[in-house]
Design a protein around this motif. Structure first.
Motif, short mmCIF file in Angstrom:
data_model
loop_
_atom_site.label_atom_id
_atom_site.label_comp_id
_atom_site.label_asym_id
_atom_site.label_seq_id
_atom_site.Cartn_x
_atom_site.Cartn_y
_atom_site.Cartn_z
N GLY A 91 -2.27 -3.47 60.93
CA GLY A 91 -3.53 -2.90 60.48
C GLY A 91 -4.15 -3.65 59.32
N LEU A 92 -3.92 -4.95 59.27
CA LEU A 92 -4.41 -5.79 58.19
C LEU A 92 -5.44 -6.79 58.70
N VAL A 93 -6.25 -7.29 57.78
CA VAL A 93 -7.13 -8.42 58.06
C VAL A 93 -6.85 -9.50 57.03
N ALA A 94 -7.15 -10.74 57.39
CA ALA A 94 -6.91 -11.88 56.49
C ALA A 94 -8.18 -12.71 56.39
N PRO A 95 -9.12 -12.29 55.55
CA PRO A 95 -10.40 -13.00 55.48
C PRO A 95 -10.34 -14.36 54.80
N ALA A 96 -9.23 -14.67 54.13
CA ALA A 96 -9.14 -15.94 53.41
C ALA A 96 -7.73 -16.52 53.54
N THR A 97 -7.66 -17.84 53.46
CA THR A 97 -6.37 -18.51 53.54
C THR A 97 -6.25 -19.60 52.49
N HIS A 98 -5.01 -19.80 52.03
CA HIS A 98 -4.68 -20.92 51.16
C HIS A 98 -3.79 -21.91 51.89
N VAL A 99 -3.79 -21.87 53.20
CA VAL A 99 -3.13 -22.91 53.99
C VAL A 99 -4.23 -23.88 54.41
N SER A 100 -4.39 -24.95 53.66
CA SER A 100 -5.49 -25.87 53.92
C SER A 100 -5.34 -26.53 55.28
N PRO A 101 -6.40 -26.58 56.07
CA PRO A 101 -6.30 -27.25 57.38
C PRO A 101 -5.99 -28.72 57.19
N PRO A 102 -5.17 -29.30 58.08
CA PRO A 102 -4.80 -30.71 57.92
C PRO A 102 -6.01 -31.61 58.09
N ASN A 103 -6.11 -32.62 57.25
CA ASN A 103 -7.18 -33.59 57.40
C ASN A 103 -6.97 -34.40 58.66
N GLY A 104 -8.05 -34.99 59.15
CA GLY A 104 -7.92 -35.81 60.35
C GLY A 104 -8.39 -35.09 61.60
N PRO A 105 -7.91 -35.52 62.76
CA PRO A 105 -8.42 -34.99 64.03
C PRO A 105 -8.15 -33.51 64.25
N GLU A 106 -7.17 -32.94 63.55
CA GLU A 106 -6.86 -31.52 63.74
C GLU A 106 -7.71 -30.61 62.87
#
Length: 329
Positions: free
Chosen positions: A109-124
């Motif tokens: 029953g939670l939402v996660a509107p923000a993240t501190h897992v930075s997306p990997p740079n590059g093609p991904e």
């Protein structure tokens, strides 16, 4: 697992190039209200405004990092049982795909509107942003390079930044923001304390430059109010300087602020006594009263020291109760 749904683990404390704090201020938070005191109707309106946030209390999962890395779904359920309704992810997703994380969030029953897992740079990068959007993230940190010590932690005494270096970081944040915007996310910039020190080649501080050089439509300021206060900044003064820009908050409490006087920013950060919210000296009631001026949309309780207490979930629960019953009452 496909890399589009499992970005590499990134220490949330190193996503930025040693920059993201707040420009000067006073070591204590300011008091709200007028000298003559608010009227009865004004006080009632203020209480109603504060109470509106009681059903939106979030937790930065760094607070319970000793638990979620080995039991992600169980930790989310326990966080929800404590009363939290939102969480901010950090460090990694525990080896799970983002689709699985979404399932765990829904089940709790939670939402996660923000993240501190930075997306990997590059093609991904953009594929990860699409996955982030699918599970409900609307704000994300990004990697722009950083000075790192052991295990990716920023060096205890990093070199002071130059004006040109900070401007380059701001430009990189804007560029990343133009990409994240296409995927329904906004870049957030987090602070610790070292960013309050003057630049190597001037009297300005890194955060002053970032506020001036980043595009408000692309980059939001994620103010860590605890670290800002430790550094000597005043949250209310910052809101007045850049109204509407502080869309995400980290709310952490600190005791013994007076003992930090005279120390360097790095020494202040190491010496700060972080305690459950409501057990320290920061006047969060006054700060939440100015949420509208700040432009705040989401806030997350964070107690870096919670795992050292012996029961990080109990510490998180204490912060929730204090915030609900005292700060936002």
């Amino acid at each position: 697992m496909p890399s589009t749904t499992q970005p590499a683990a990134v220490d949330r404390r190193t996503f930025l190039k040693g920059l993201t704090a707040v420009g000067g201020g006073i070591l204590a938070t300011a008091c709200a209200g007028h000298a003559a005191g608010p009227s009865a109707s004004g006080a009632a309106a203020s209480r109603a405004s504060l109470a509106a946030w009681r059903d939106r209390i979030g937790l930065q999962l760094f607070t319970v990092r000793d638990r979620f890395m080995t039991d992600y779904p169980g930790t989310l359920r326990a966080v929800a049982a404590a009363g939290y309704r939102e969480v901010q992810t950090t460090l990694s997703y525990g080896g799970y795909s983002l689709d699985q994380i979404k399932q765990f969030l829904d089940q709790a029953g939670l939402v996660a509107p923000a993240t501190h897992v930075s997306p990997p740079n590059g093609p991904e990068f953009e594929r990860t942003l699409d996955a982030y959007a699918r599970i409900g993230h609307r704000y994300t940190t990004v990697n722009t390079g950083s000075e790192r010590g052991p295990r990716g932690v920023p060096n205890a005494a990093p070199q002071r930044q130059t004006l040109d270096a900070v401007k380059r970081t701001a430009a990189a944040l804007n560029e990343a923001g133009r990409v994240t915007q296409k995927h329904g996310l906004k870049v957030i910039v987090h602070n610790h304390t070292v960013e309050f020190e003057p630049l190597a080649d001037g009297s300005q501080r890194p955060y002053d430059v970032l506020m001036a050089e980043t595009d408000p439509s692309l980059v939001a300021l994620e103010l860590d109010i605890g670290w800002a206060t430790v550094a000597g900044a005043n949250a209310l003064e910052l809101f007045r300087r850049a109204p509407g820009r502080f869309e995400v908050w980290h709310v952490k409490d600190v005791a013994g602020l007076a003992s930090l006087a005279g120390k360097s920013e790095a020494e202040r950060q190491r010496a700060a006594k972080i305690v459950p919210l409501g057990e320290g000296e920061i006047d969060y009631r006054a700060i939440f009263a100015q949420a509208g001026l700040a432009g705040m949309k989401h806030f997350f309780v964070e107690q870096d020291s919670a795992p050292d207490s012996g029961d990080s979930l109990a510490a998180a629960a204490a912060s929730y109760r204090n915030l609900r019953d005292r700060v936002l009452a």
